[in-house]
Scaffold this motif. Structure first.
Motif, PDB file in Angstrom:
ATOM      1  N   GLY A   1      31.504  62.793  57.149  1.00  0.00           N
ATOM      2  CA  GLY A   1      32.613  62.340  56.330  1.00  0.00           C
ATOM      3  C   GLY A   1      32.979  60.908  56.660  1.00  0.00           C
ATOM      4  N   PHE A   2      33.350  60.137  55.642  1.00  0.00           N
ATOM      5  CA  PHE A   2      33.805  58.756  55.811  1.00  0.00           C
ATOM      6  C   PHE A   2      35.245  58.670  55.315  1.00  0.00           C
ATOM      7  CE2 PHE A   2      29.125  57.806  54.874  1.00  0.00           C
ATOM      8  CZ  PHE A   2      28.789  57.779  56.229  1.00  0.00           C
ATOM      9  N   GLY A   3      36.159  58.340  56.223  1.00  0.00           N
ATOM     10  CA  GLY A   3      37.560  58.214  55.857  1.00  0.00           C
ATOM     11  C   GLY A   3      38.014  56.768  55.929  1.00  0.00           C
ATOM     12  N   PHE A   4      38.302  56.183  54.780  1.00  0.00           N
ATOM     13  CA  PHE A   4      38.858  54.835  54.734  1.00  0.00           C
ATOM     14  C   PHE A   4      40.376  54.981  54.713  1.00  0.00           C
ATOM     15  CE2 PHE A   4      34.642  54.760  53.117  1.00  0.00           C
ATOM     16  CZ  PHE A   4      34.091  53.536  53.448  1.00  0.00           C
ATOM     17  N   ASN A   5      41.081  53.920  54.914  1.00  0.00           N
ATOM     18  CA  ASN A   5      42.541  54.030  54.893  1.00  0.00           C
ATOM     19  C   ASN A   5      43.137  53.043  53.902  1.00  0.00           C
ATOM     20  OD1 ASN A   5      41.340  52.370  56.785  1.00  0.00           O
ATOM     21  ND2 ASN A   5      43.109  52.281  58.132  1.00  0.00           N
ATOM     22  N   GLY A   6      42.574  53.078  52.711  1.00  0.00           N
ATOM     23  CA  GLY A   6      43.157  52.361  51.588  1.00  0.00           C
ATOM     24  C   GLY A   6      43.289  50.874  51.770  1.00  0.00           C
ATOM     25  N   SER A   7      42.294  50.222  52.317  1.00  0.00           N
ATOM     26  CA  SER A   7      42.367  48.769  52.538  1.00  0.00           C
ATOM     27  C   SER A   7      41.650  48.030  51.411  1.00  0.00           C
ATOM     28  CB  SER A   7      41.749  48.438  53.900  1.00  0.00           C
ATOM     29  OG  SER A   7      40.444  48.968  53.983  1.00  0.00           O
ATOM     30  N   ASP A   8      41.193  46.802  51.678  1.00  0.00           N
ATOM     31  CA  ASP A   8      40.579  45.937  50.673  1.00  0.00           C
ATOM     32  C   ASP A   8      39.416  46.639  49.971  1.00  0.00           C
ATOM     33  OD1 ASP A   8      40.003  43.281  49.427  1.00  0.00           O
ATOM     34  OD2 ASP A   8      38.159  43.549  50.572  1.00  0.00           O
ATOM     35  N   SER A   9      39.420  46.629  48.625  1.00  0.00           N
ATOM     36  CA  SER A   9      38.431  47.390  47.871  1.00  0.00           C
ATOM     37  C   SER A   9      37.025  46.834  48.030  1.00  0.00           C
ATOM     38  CB  SER A   9      38.820  47.444  46.389  1.00  0.00           C
ATOM     39  OG  SER A   9      38.863  46.134  45.842  1.00  0.00           O
ATOM     40  N   MET A  10      36.880  45.505  47.978  1.00  0.00           N
ATOM     41  CA  MET A  10      35.555  44.912  48.103  1.00  0.00           C
ATOM     42  C   MET A  10      34.979  45.182  49.484  1.00  0.00           C
ATOM     43  SD  MET A  10      34.806  43.661  45.198  1.00  0.00           S
ATOM     44  CE  MET A  10      33.390  42.661  45.615  1.00  0.00           C
ATOM     45  N   ASN A  11      35.825  45.117  50.507  1.00  0.00           N
ATOM     46  CA  ASN A  11      35.362  45.394  51.861  1.00  0.00           C
ATOM     47  C   ASN A  11      34.951  46.853  51.996  1.00  0.00           C
ATOM     48  OD1 ASN A  11      34.840  44.449  54.507  1.00  0.00           O
ATOM     49  ND2 ASN A  11      36.705  45.406  55.228  1.00  0.00           N
ATOM     50  N   ASN A  12      35.688  47.749  51.366  1.00  0.00           N
ATOM     51  CA  ASN A  12      35.337  49.164  51.394  1.00  0.00           C
ATOM     52  C   ASN A  12      33.952  49.402  50.825  1.00  0.00           C
ATOM     53  OD1 ASN A  12      38.288  51.301  51.069  1.00  0.00           O
ATOM     54  ND2 ASN A  12      37.794  49.708  52.540  1.00  0.00           N
ATOM     55  N   GLU A  13      33.631  48.757  49.707  1.00  0.00           N
ATOM     56  CA  GLU A  13      32.329  48.949  49.077  1.00  0.00           C
ATOM     57  C   GLU A  13      31.208  48.465  49.982  1.00  0.00           C
ATOM     58  OE1 GLU A  13      32.050  47.403  45.150  1.00  0.00           O
ATOM     59  OE2 GLU A  13      33.947  48.290  44.489  1.00  0.00           O
ATOM     60  N   ALA A  14      31.408  47.312  50.627  1.00  0.00           N
ATOM     61  CA  ALA A  14      30.381  46.764  51.513  1.00  0.00           C
ATOM     62  C   ALA A  14      30.189  47.652  52.745  1.00  0.00           C
ATOM     63  CB  ALA A  14      30.763  45.348  51.934  1.00  0.00           C
ATOM     64  N   ILE A  15      31.301  48.160  53.285  1.00  0.00           N
ATOM     65  CA  ILE A  15      31.218  49.024  54.460  1.00  0.00           C
ATOM     66  C   ILE A  15      30.508  50.329  54.118  1.00  0.00           C
ATOM     67  CG2 ILE A  15      32.615  50.421  56.039  1.00  0.00           C
ATOM     68  CD1 ILE A  15      34.651  48.118  56.050  1.00  0.00           C
ATOM     69  N   LEU A  16      30.857  50.909  52.969  1.00  0.00           N
ATOM     70  CA  LEU A  16      30.204  52.149  52.570  1.00  0.00           C
ATOM     71  C   LEU A  16      28.710  51.950  52.393  1.00  0.00           C
ATOM     72  CD1 LEU A  16      30.478  55.120  51.749  1.00  0.00           C
ATOM     73  CD2 LEU A  16      30.932  54.358  49.410  1.00  0.00           C
ATOM     74  N   GLU A  17      28.320  50.827  51.832  1.00  0.00           N
ATOM     75  CA  GLU A  17      26.901  50.541  51.646  1.00  0.00           C
ATOM     76  C   GLU A  17      26.178  50.434  52.983  1.00  0.00           C
ATOM     77  OE1 GLU A  17      23.855  50.663  49.530  1.00  0.00           O
ATOM     78  OE2 GLU A  17      25.599  50.168  48.278  1.00  0.00           O
ATOM     79  N   ALA A  18      26.894  49.988  54.030  1.00  0.00           N
ATOM     80  CA  ALA A  18      26.287  49.813  55.354  1.00  0.00           C
ATOM     81  C   ALA A  18      26.215  51.117  56.142  1.00  0.00           C
ATOM     82  CB  ALA A  18      27.077  48.773  56.149  1.00  0.00           C
ATOM     83  N   LEU A  19      26.849  52.174  55.637  1.00  0.00           N
ATOM     84  CA  LEU A  19      26.912  53.439  56.376  1.00  0.00           C
ATOM     85  C   LEU A  19      25.874  54.426  55.868  1.00  0.00           C
ATOM     86  CD1 LEU A  19      30.791  53.866  56.538  1.00  0.00           C
ATOM     87  CD2 LEU A  19      29.263  53.270  58.427  1.00  0.00           C
TER      88      LEU A  19
END
Length: 1093
Positions: A792-810
């Protein structure tokens, strides 16, 4: 063991600690197998550990001779243990002799473990001191300091004295051995067979009881107008193991029976007849959660109220009571159901059936040999050549005749003989003296004992340990294996994880029919099981006084004859606020102490009692102080009772032998003591559902044997402590919390997760929004975690563009079977790597707040389950969800979501349309969508207008749920809805047209159990009381509830707040929508994710 004062040392002996890890690895070499505990002790005495002890104590006069003497004694007894174990069943004196030998073996295990742990502690302390010193000169001074050597000699002398005392106790046992003229039989050499590929069979499908089943179903459906008024009780009466429960299950799950009753309740009663427990179990089934009521009177009143005007079926399984006073409270409260309600009882006693006022008594007779034969043949002849089956059939039929028509006995023998390949082995089973045991008449019947005797020795210990649990207890597989591991019952095997060995032992017991009623998750993994009560009787018979399960409130005169010093494994159930009998302090040789609290004992307040118990039981291997975790047998999930136990005593650091510590389901623990990090043998720490735990101890890096951190739903945990990166042996880490700014040197670095190369099972990474960029996410090296199957990957509602890049790296490993993404603020939630997950079977997308379109999940052909919630910007679901474009469909046939069985949408506030342009019947027969869809659930989607017809017409669709969706509820209303005919063929339909009223239960010191419904709350607030129900503003409703909840959260007298749902309260769709929003707003800070998304 006596306590010894440390004498003045006379000699010095410094051990080469640098070889310690090598010593530990040698401990894992294979042992010769006889009786498990004696063999375990003997292995250690003859291995490098025994040699090292002998070397360490040889300068103490006579100590070397004592070690050799101890080893010789155990070797001489090992040679006769096979004969002794077989004779103990028929000779009580032999059984007593074995018990004495077992007690001494425990003492030896404790001494060896104490020596091993003390050496490890000295090594760790030396390593810490070396790191603290900078100058080489100081390091050398430390290595040969008199203080260090003094501690060594004290340890050696203490061990030598204890070994001498053990030898004195052992001498008498060795002498008595000669009295029994035991035969010398070779050690156990049979290799057990792996059982992973064996499917667990349902004997009800092979042993035919059609006549009894049809009779029972007919009586349950009978509604004759001249039927006697009052309770209609039907009883199944028969001896243990004859199949009463199986027959009741067949009727309970019969389609006609299911449709005939509004409410079905199953309660396992067993002994003793605990009225409050039974009443609470009924309430739990009625209301969907454990009861908070503390008295029997209030509980039965709630039952009566809940059953009023309803047709119900209540199953009371395994009833023994012969006292009408036990039954009387239920007789009155159960009378409130409507005509046609039924109570079905299973019991061994005709007198019990009559006592309960049974109108119909069905006597369950033994099966004929011809009825038993198919079950036996299915098991015993599995995978055999036809020629072998023909050769063994006659002897097989003779064995079946010895089973006296009992399905459990037949199943047990078939499971045993499945692994016997030769006729001689079959004849040995048939001619065994166990068949004529007197205990057969007392309920301990021979087939189970024969099967037990055939188990490998270490598996025998694992089975016997299950006697620590009460009858009908839910055995949670992973926890059971960890408890076995803590006791040292799992045999080390080269190149094999010890947990895998535990899985194999569990499968052996399952394949031999020692376990039943298996519960599986959505990935078909076994979560847990139960033991038949007669199997439990066998485990109790084998362990006698060694294992004890009791309720604190029942502990008293019934235990007056208990031999406290013989009890090594104790489970205490605390179901009420109660005082603790002083007699409980008499336990002084415990190796397991499991204290489980029910819902009515929410606050634990007996620190003095616990401290005394811990102080007197320093040899504990397993300690549990937790709220009860139960398997929901019908749903394949867990139910938790949360408790408040505010402080873990610092004295816990004195339990040097402790391997297993379970503090789960606790709402009050905020911190754990640093002394916990002095438990150098600790393998398992369970703090799951400790929602207010803020931090883990800073010294966790010292736990060199640590393997399992179960920390799911630790919502307040913000970081993982520095030093955790040293725990490279970790196999389980349920949650990894990425720290934000402000934790300085307290938090472990981001790349810490990369060190855990042995992780397996599942992990949820929370706080990913705290990562600065995608490069930090790559440091996790998620792709290398090949044994993690659920992530599971839990983000905490931060910057949307950063979220997309982080998810791609996981990017996870292709082995992944389950994926969850939550609190994600990216615009798309379908990274490039997702299409590579060819083994993905389940996906959950939760609170992806910025996504305006559904992801193209149709590209994942292996998916079997999809759950999507709180994607509030989505308005339409169309072809994009299928992963294809209409104009791109080829001329060949196409199946989209070919394996999908379960589809759930929850709380989609703006979702209005659901339509697939392709795949419509009669328009495009080349495309098939979701042909295997079994269940469809739409919950709290207030704007959704219609469901796609092509899905509703799937032949596989057997379950449809619509709740909190006023437009759909009206459209598909039974009989009158515009589209009712589209769904009328579906076997099970649940449509909540009126919504569900939210119930909030508040526990206060002076007011326990008061209930306030959503509508009552509204009527007492200025913003709401002057408006009609249909005109209330949604914002006002939510605003009011948030204010109320914040007020309650700040109250010092509040103990806990629980949100539950009731289906039988009339309200409106507005209330349903309000309820979903209310839960959404309050669940994260206080309750966690309510309901599993």
């Amino acid at each position: 063991m006596k306590a010894y004062s440390h004498p003045k040392p006379t000699n010095f002996s410094l051990i080469a600690y640098l070889q310690f890890n090598h010593l530990l690895s040698k401990k894992k070499k294979k042992q010769k197998m006889a009786d498990a505990i004696v063999s375990s002790v003997l292995e250690q005495l003859t291995s490098s550990i025994g040699q090292q002890i002998e070397q360490d104590v040889k300068l103490i006069w006579g100590a070397s001779k004592e070690v050799k003497r101890l080893t010789n004694s155990f070797q001489s007894m090992q040679a006769v243990l096979v004969d002794a174990e077989q004779r103990q069943m028929m000779e009580k004196t032999v059984r007593i002799w074995l018990d004495r030998l077992k007690d001494v073996s425990y003492d030896v295990e404790d001494v060896l473990d104490e020596w091993n742990t003390s050496k490890l502690k000295l090594q760790i302390e030396r390593h810490q001191n070396q790191n603290a010193l900078v100058l080489k000169k100081k390091v050398c001074t430390f290595l040969f300091s008199p203080c260090f050597c003094f501690r060594q000699v004290v340890l050696h002398h203490d061990i030598a004295l204890k070994i001498k005392e053990i030898n004195e106790n052992l001498d008498d046992i060795v002498k008595d051995k000669e009295r029994y003229n035991f035969n010398t039989i070779g050690s156990y050499v049979q290799q057990y067979h792996r059982a992973e590929s064996i499917s667990f069979i349902d004997e009800s499908k092979i042993c035919s009881r059609d006549t009894e089943t049809n009779t029972l179903v007919s009586k349950l459906l009978c509604e004759s107008s001249d039927q006697k008024k009052g309770l209609h009780v039907i009883s199944l009466v028969g001896m243990g193991g004859i199949g009463k429960t199986t027959l009741a299950q067949l009727a309970y799950n019969n389609n006609e029976v299911t449709n005939n009753f509004e409410i079905r309740i199953w309660v396992c009663v067993s002994e003793p007849f605990d009225k409050l427990m039974i009443a609470k179990a009924i309430i739990e089934k009625l209301e969907g959660r454990a009861s908070d009521l503390a008295t029997l009177q209030s509980t039965v009143e709630r039952i009566s109220e809940s059953l009023k005007g309803k047709r119900f079926l209540l199953i009371l399984d395994d009833v023994w009571t012969e006292d009408y006073k036990d039954w009387e409270p239920f007789h009155y409260c159960l009378n409130n159901g409507v005509h046609g309600s039924k109570i079905l009882v299973t019991t061994r006693k005709q007198t019990t059936a009559l006592l309960l006022g049974s109108i119909d008594i069905i006597s369950i007779k033994e099966l004929s040999e011809e009825q038993c034969w198919p079950l036996f043949r299915h098991l015993a002849f599995f995978g055999r050549p036809d020629k072998d089956c023909e050769e063994l059939e006659q002897i097989g039929r003779e064995i079946v005749s010895k089973c006296k028509g009992l399905p459990l006995a037949v199943k047990t023998m078939g499971s045993l003989l499945r692994f016997k390949k030769t006729r001689i082995e079959w004849e040995n089973i048939m001619e065994n003296k166990m068949w004529v045991l007197e205990e057969f008449e007392k309920g301990i019947f021979p087939p189970l004992l024969l099967s037990y005797n055939d188990l490998p020795p270490m598996v025998k210990r694992c089975f016997s340990y299950c006697a620590i649990f009460p009858k009908d207890h839910h055995l949670i597989k992973d926890e059971l294996i960890r408890l076995w591991m803590a006791q040292g019952y799992l045999k080390f095997e080269r190149n094999k994880e010890i947990e895998i060995v535990g899985e194999e032992y569990f499968n052996i017991l399952a394949a031999r029919s020692f376990f039943q009623d298996f519960v599986k998750d959505d990935l078909n993994n076994i979560l847990g099981c139960k033991m038949h009560d007669m199997v439990h009787d066998v485990a109790q018979f084998l362990t006698k006084n060694e294992c004890l399960a009791t309720k604190v409130e029942d502990f008293g005169e019934a235990n007056s004859n208990l031999l406290f010093e013989k009890v090594h494994h104790l489970m205490l159930k605390v179901d009420e606020e109660t005082s603790y009998p002083m007699a409980l302090s008499n336990f002084k040789n415990l190796r397991s102490l499991l204290i489980q609290f029910g819902s009515s004992s929410s606050t634990y307040s007996s620190d003095e009692f616990l401290l005394k118990l811990l102080d007197q039981n320093r040899c504990l291997r397993a300690l549990e102080i937790s709220g009860t975790t139960k398997l929901e047998m019908m749903r394949g999930g867990f139910v938790f009772d949360l408790i408040s136990f505010e402080e873990v005593p610092i004295e816990i650091g004195k339990l040097m032998h402790l391997r297993y510590l379970n503090l789960s389901n606790n709402l009050s623990i905020i911190m754990l003591p640093e002394t916990l990090c002095e438990l150098y043998n600790l393998q398992v720490l369970n703090v799951g559902h400790c929602k207010n735990l803020r931090e883990l101890p800073q010294g966790m890096g010292k736990l060199v044997n640590f393997r399992h951190l179960i920390n799911n739903h630790t919502d307040s945990l913000s970081y993982m402590p520095r030093g955790m990166e040293k725990l490279t042996a970790l196999r389980t880490l349920r949650e990894f919390h990425v720290s934000g700014d402000g934790y300085g040197g307290k938090a472990c670095p981001v790349e810490c997760l990369n060190n855990f190369n042995h992780l397996r099972g599942c992990i949820y990474i929370r706080g990913l929004g705290n990562l600065k960029n995608a490069s930090e996410a790559r440091k996790f090296e998620i792709r290398n975690k090949k044994n993690i199957l659920e992530m599971g990957f839990g983000f905490n509602g931060s910057d949307s563009m950063n979220n997309e890049a982080i998810l791609e790296a996981l990017q996870p490993h292709p082995n992944l079977k389950f994926l969850r993404i939550a609190e994600y603020s990216g615009n798309t939630v379908f990274p490039d790597w997702m299409v590579l997950l060819t083994n993905l079977r389940m996906i959950k997308l939760y609170e992806c707040i910025n996504c305006e379109h559904f992801p193209p999940l149709g590209k994942l052909s292996s998916l079997e389950s999809i759950q999507i919630a709180k994607m509030h910007k989505v308005k339409r679901l169309g072809n994009e969800f299928l992963g294809i474009e209409c104009e791109n469909t080829s001329s060949s046939s196409l199946v989209i979501f070919p394996k999908l069985k379960h589809l759930v949408f929850y709380n989609m506030k703006e979702w209005e349309e659901w339509d697939f342009v392709i795949g419509r019947e009669g328009e495009d027969d080349r495309v098939t969508i979701m042909p295997s869809l079994h269940s469809l659930e739409i919950d709290s989607c207030p704007k959704l207008k219609v469901l796609p017809k092509q899905l509703l017409q799937r032949a596989a669709l057997t379950y449809l749920f619509i709740g909190g969706c006023p437009l759909l509820s009206e459209r598909y209303r039974k009989g009158t809805g515009e589209n009712w005919t589209d769904i009328s063929h579906i076997p099970i339909i649940k449509i909540d047209g009126a919504g569900q009223a939210l119930i909030v239960t508040v526990h206060e010191e002076d007011k326990v159990g008061d209930q306030v419904s959503a509508s009552d709350m509204m009527c007492n607030d200025d913003r709401l009381k002057n408006t009609g129900r249909g005109n209330r503003s949604e914002s006002n409703v939510i605003s009011f509830c948030c204010d109320w909840f914040s007020c309650m959260r700040g109250s010092k007298t509040k103990k806990k707040t629980i949100i539950t749902w009731r289906q039988n309260v009339t309200s409106t769709g507005h209330i349903s929508k309000f309820a979903a929003d209310f839960v959404m707003l309050v669940e994260r800070p206080y309750l966690g994710a309510l309901g599993a998304l």
